[in-house]
Design a protein around this motif. Structure first.
Motif, PDB file in Angstrom:
ATOM      1  N   LYS A   1       0.908  -1.340   0.084  1.00  0.00           N
ATOM      2  CA  LYS A   1       0.003   0.027   0.221  1.00  0.00           C
ATOM      3  C   LYS A   1       0.803   1.365   0.060  1.00  0.00           C
ATOM      4  O   LYS A   1       1.961   1.219   0.207  1.00  0.00           O
ATOM      5  N   GLU A   2       0.450   2.468  -0.201  1.00  0.00           N
ATOM      6  CA  GLU A   2       0.987   3.815  -0.275  1.00  0.00           C
ATOM      7  C   GLU A   2       1.147   4.155   1.102  1.00  0.00           C
ATOM      8  O   GLU A   2       0.197   4.140   1.925  1.00  0.00           O
ATOM      9  N   VAL A   3       2.405   4.477   1.592  1.00  0.00           N
ATOM     10  CA  VAL A   3       2.718   5.005   2.958  1.00  0.00           C
ATOM     11  C   VAL A   3       2.196   6.391   3.162  1.00  0.00           C
ATOM     12  O   VAL A   3       2.695   7.378   2.375  1.00  0.00           O
ATOM     13  N   PRO A   4       1.191   6.872   4.212  1.00  0.00           N
ATOM     14  CA  PRO A   4       0.811   8.124   4.066  1.00  0.00           C
ATOM     15  C   PRO A   4       1.907   8.931   4.520  1.00  0.00           C
ATOM     16  O   PRO A   4       2.891   8.673   5.262  1.00  0.00           O
ATOM     17  N   LYS A   5       1.844  10.200   4.215  1.00  0.00           N
ATOM     18  CA  LYS A   5       2.726  11.228   4.294  1.00  0.00           C
ATOM     19  C   LYS A   5       3.012  11.599   5.808  1.00  0.00           C
ATOM     20  O   LYS A   5       4.240  11.722   6.245  1.00  0.00           O
ATOM     21  N   GLN A   6       1.708  11.642   6.536  1.00  0.00           N
ATOM     22  CA  GLN A   6       1.949  11.884   7.874  1.00  0.00           C
ATOM     23  C   GLN A   6       2.613  10.847   8.818  1.00  0.00           C
ATOM     24  O   GLN A   6       3.249  11.387   9.712  1.00  0.00           O
ATOM     25  N   LEU A   7       2.534   9.747   8.159  1.00  0.00           N
ATOM     26  CA  LEU A   7       3.433   8.655   8.931  1.00  0.00           C
ATOM     27  C   LEU A   7       4.781   8.710   8.419  1.00  0.00           C
ATOM     28  O   LEU A   7       5.777   8.525   9.276  1.00  0.00           O
ATOM     29  N   ILE A   8       5.194   9.020   7.364  1.00  0.00           N
ATOM     30  CA  ILE A   8       6.644   9.571   7.053  1.00  0.00           C
ATOM     31  C   ILE A   8       7.501  10.647   7.783  1.00  0.00           C
ATOM     32  O   ILE A   8       8.298  10.577   8.542  1.00  0.00           O
ATOM     33  N   TRP A   9       6.570  11.664   7.982  1.00  0.00           N
ATOM     34  CA  TRP A   9       6.996  12.939   8.820  1.00  0.00           C
ATOM     35  C   TRP A   9       7.147  12.466  10.255  1.00  0.00           C
ATOM     36  O   TRP A   9       8.210  12.905  10.800  1.00  0.00           O
ATOM     37  N   ASP A  10       6.227  11.864  10.832  1.00  0.00           N
ATOM     38  CA  ASP A  10       6.253  11.429  12.088  1.00  0.00           C
ATOM     39  C   ASP A  10       7.549  10.461  12.506  1.00  0.00           C
ATOM     40  O   ASP A  10       8.160  10.453  13.434  1.00  0.00           O
ATOM     41  N   THR A  11       7.653   9.695  11.583  1.00  0.00           N
ATOM     42  CA  THR A  11       8.872   8.620  11.802  1.00  0.00           C
ATOM     43  C   THR A  11      10.204   9.350  11.438  1.00  0.00           C
ATOM     44  O   THR A  11      11.154   9.190  12.470  1.00  0.00           O
ATOM     45  N   VAL A  12      10.244  10.194  10.820  1.00  0.00           N
ATOM     46  CA  VAL A  12      11.548  11.029  10.508  1.00  0.00           C
ATOM     47  C   VAL A  12      11.872  11.921  11.489  1.00  0.00           C
ATOM     48  O   VAL A  12      12.785  11.787  12.239  1.00  0.00           O
TER      49      VAL A  12
END
Length: 668
Positions: free
Chosen positions: A232-243
């Motif tokens: 699936k496509e990784v949500p932008k918010q999850l990427i921001w939070d992880t970084v």
């Protein structure tokens, strides 16, 4: 008032000439703090953060400058630090109090000698960072080579968040690998920031770079791993939070790209500062020397640390970071070092050398106090019990000059200037040569002392003569040697008696003292006096009077007199004992060794390497990038005076160099 969650206390640190001040100028412009961009060497009024006349003359940052600006809904308290190694204390004390940092790297030169020092300082104070690869418009720019160097030489877990659109003269903008769009910058100063679809020819490369980014980030997020495995496509918010989470825990260093001089990529960097760097609330718990944890809460008792001083005509300007509590003008606080009460008059927020008066400051703020007498590293407390915060690392000076005046009037001016500079700069030392009576100034390098001499002439209008530079040698020992010394003086009434035995031996650290005294041979209350006597003896060696280092003293025994023994007697006996043992321990000189990094066109590489060998240098390696080479070597400081002038002559003015102190090693 802006919530503390949206405050960012950050610094910009890098090797000299990486573009720190140019980047700071763009940040101030895009945040609306200034309304026109000036260049470091532009011939106009000069960059905002380089306000000292010496900074404008030399075209480099000499002192760290603070300012405050706002980006969207975040407040950024920014400190621009010097890149030259001679002024490394400015970086050290800034990182001591900052929550986050931008590590700037040149897209051509990559990881340079001072980049390694800055990396070490960031790791020492556990400061989360963003890396910004600058100068993407320059010939030979290669961000992927820089990233490889960051992984290999700095051992950083690098995550590239952007992909370049073109490079060198064709550098147009960046692709955001999180949002998957292309950023372009139009207008006279790049102020018109456009987000467009990714160009077709770069789409495949961008998707490949995004996959690599997600692959690294998934190691720090189980939900992301599950989404990727499910296709699936990784949500932008999850990427921001992880970084953000991995950056704050120092597990990754996110990397962005741009060209400050060509006004490209700065707005993206400002977004990243707000997204990924910590607020005062996010930083790791700060502990005092007494082991007390400080909560960044404005309602608790005040704890603040002084990290920089500037003595000016109207009084002392004291730069302070508040860790807990609230500070108001008119408050009375305690200095935990002296135990004395301190009245707080005016509070000001700094914008380079301009001041904006404020009524109060809270936990998380960086503020300046006017007219408060204290020293760098002091802790200010609201109430008892008094606590103290850990001080900063201060490197030892490596070069000394004799300085003298031609008349009595200038002598007074010189004395006033030296007192001020010594208070402002912990790496600037003043002493008197016991033989000649000359005043000696010591610092981190030729440029460091040259700047202070210029300031003495300009700010104090004093005419001074300067002697030849001298190396700050050290003395040490090669082997173990025993001591058995008795101090016995009788001159009517009570005399002096102290007897100490033991041995000295070489060690890696500066000094170590061990007491093996048993059976009350020396009363316990005299042992600290013995240690003090040994340390005093190490201030001046027996070979040429240089400070002694690398000695372990073991006090084994001795004797005392119930009437004639005293702390003073044992201190003097220990002093004499070490001096006598030192001469039998095969003493020798140590000299400061410098790490030298030279960037030269390839055609001069052989000449430069030959010259380094002639200076007793040891070549560590060379790296060829396009049409020039980077040579790294370790060379004794004694052989490097006025090297920059010699290097220019050797290479038709086309090579540059930087030096950094590495360690003390035995003289041949």
């Amino acid at each position: 008032m802006i919530p503390r969650e949206r405050i960012r206390n950050i610094g910009i640190s890098a090797h000299i000439d990486s573009g720190k001040t140019t980047l700071s100028e763009r940040i101030l412009f895009y945040t609306g703090r200034i309304h026109a961009i000036e260049e470091v060497r532009g011939g106009g009024r000069g960059a905002t953060m380089d306000f000292m006349p010496e900074e404008k003359i030399h075209g480099i940052t000499i002192t760290s400058a603070a300012t405050t600006c706002h980006w969207q809904d975040s407040q950024i308290n920014l400190i621009d630090t010097p890149g030259h190694v001679d002024f490394t204390i400015e970086v050290e004390r800034s990182l001591r109090v900052l929550d986050g940092a931008i590590m700037l790297l040149c897209a051509v030169a990559g990881v340079q000698s001072q980049s390694i020092t800055v990396d070490r300082q960031m790791k020492r104070y556990r400061v989360p960072r963003l890396a910004f690869i600058n100068k993407m418009d320059r010939m030979g720019a290669d961000p992927f080579r820089v990233i490889q160097a960051m992984q290999e030489r700095l051992e950083l877990n690098v995550v590239l968040l952007q992909y370049p659109i073109g490079k060198e003269d064709d550098f147009q903008g960046v692709i955001d690998l999180v949002e998957m769009n292309a950023s372009y910058y139009r207008g006279e100063n790049g102020e018109k920031w456009h987000k467009n679809p990714i160009p077709d020819e770069l789409l495949a490369s961008a998707h490949q770079a995004r996959e690599k980014m997600l692959d690294t980030l998934s190691l720090f997020s189980e939900p992301m791993t599950e989404i990727i495995l499910a296709g699936k496509e990784v949500p932008k918010q999850l990427i921001w939070d992880t970084v953000r989470r991995a950056t704050l825990s120092l597990e990754i260093a996110p990397v962005l790209l741009g060209s400050a001089y060509k006004n490209k990529g700065i707005q993206n960097l400002l977004d990243a500062i707000a997204l990924y760097l910590p607020s005062p609330v996010d930083r790791e718990v700060v502990k005092t020397a007494e082991g007390i944890s400080l909560n960044p809460n404005p309602d608790t008792s005040l704890v603040a640390v002084v990290f920089k001083l500037a003595v000016e005509s109207f009084g002392q300007l004291t730069y302070t970071r508040i860790y807990s509590g609230t500070l108001k003008s008119g408050d009375t606080v305690y200095n935990s070092r002296t135990g004395k009460r301190v009245h707080i008059g005016r509070l000001v927020r700094m914008h380079a050398n301009k001041r904006e008066e404020v009524e109060f400051a809270i936990a998380g703020d960086i503020i300046a106090l006017v007219g408060v007498d204290c020293v760098s590293g002091d802790t200010l407390c609201g109430e008892e019990p008094l606590v103290s915060l850990e001080g900063m690392f201060v490197p030892e000076p490596v070069i000394t000059l004799a300085i003298m005046t031609q008349n009595h009037e200038d002598e007074e001016k010189l004395s006033k200037a030296l007192r001020r500079f010594q208070k402002e700069d912990p790496t600037f030392k003043v002493s008197v040569d016991p033989e000649s009576g000359l005043t000696l100034i010591s610092g981190m390098g030729e440029l460091h002392l040259e700047i202070y001499i210029e300031r003495i002439k300009r700010e104090y209008n004093a005419v001074v003569d300067v002697g030849e530079p001298a190396v700050a040698y050290r003395e040490t020992i090669s082997t173990r040697a025993p001591f058995d010394y008795t101090l016995k003086k009788q001159s009517g009434g009570s005399g002096q008696y102290a007897h100490v035995t033991g041995w000295i031996e070489p060690i890696e650290s500066e000094f170590e003292f061990v007491s093996r005294v048993t059976g009350g041979a020396i009363p316990k209350e005299y042992i600290p006096a013995c240690k003090q006597g040994f340390q005093e003896a190490m201030s001046s060696g027996q070979l040429a009077g240089y400070p002694v280092t690398g000695v372990k003293v073991t006090l084994e025994g001795g004797s005392f007199h119930s009437y004639d023994s005293s702390e003073l007697a044992f201190r003097a006996a220990a002093h004499q004992a070490l001096e006598k043992a030192f001469t039998h321990a095969k003493p020798h000189f140590l000299e400061p060794i410098m790490l030298v990094e030279i960037e030269t066109p390839n055609e001069y590489m052989g000449k430069v390497q030959g010259d380094i060998a002639a200076r007793r240098g040891v070549l560590l390696g060379a790296e060829t990038i396009s049409n020039y080479s980077i040579i790294r070597a370790e060379v004794p400081l004694a052989m490097m005076f006025r090297y920059s002038t010699d290097l220019r002559s050797l290479t038709a003015g086309m090579a540059t160099s930087s030096m950094e102190f590495v360690s003390y090693r035995a003289c041949p």
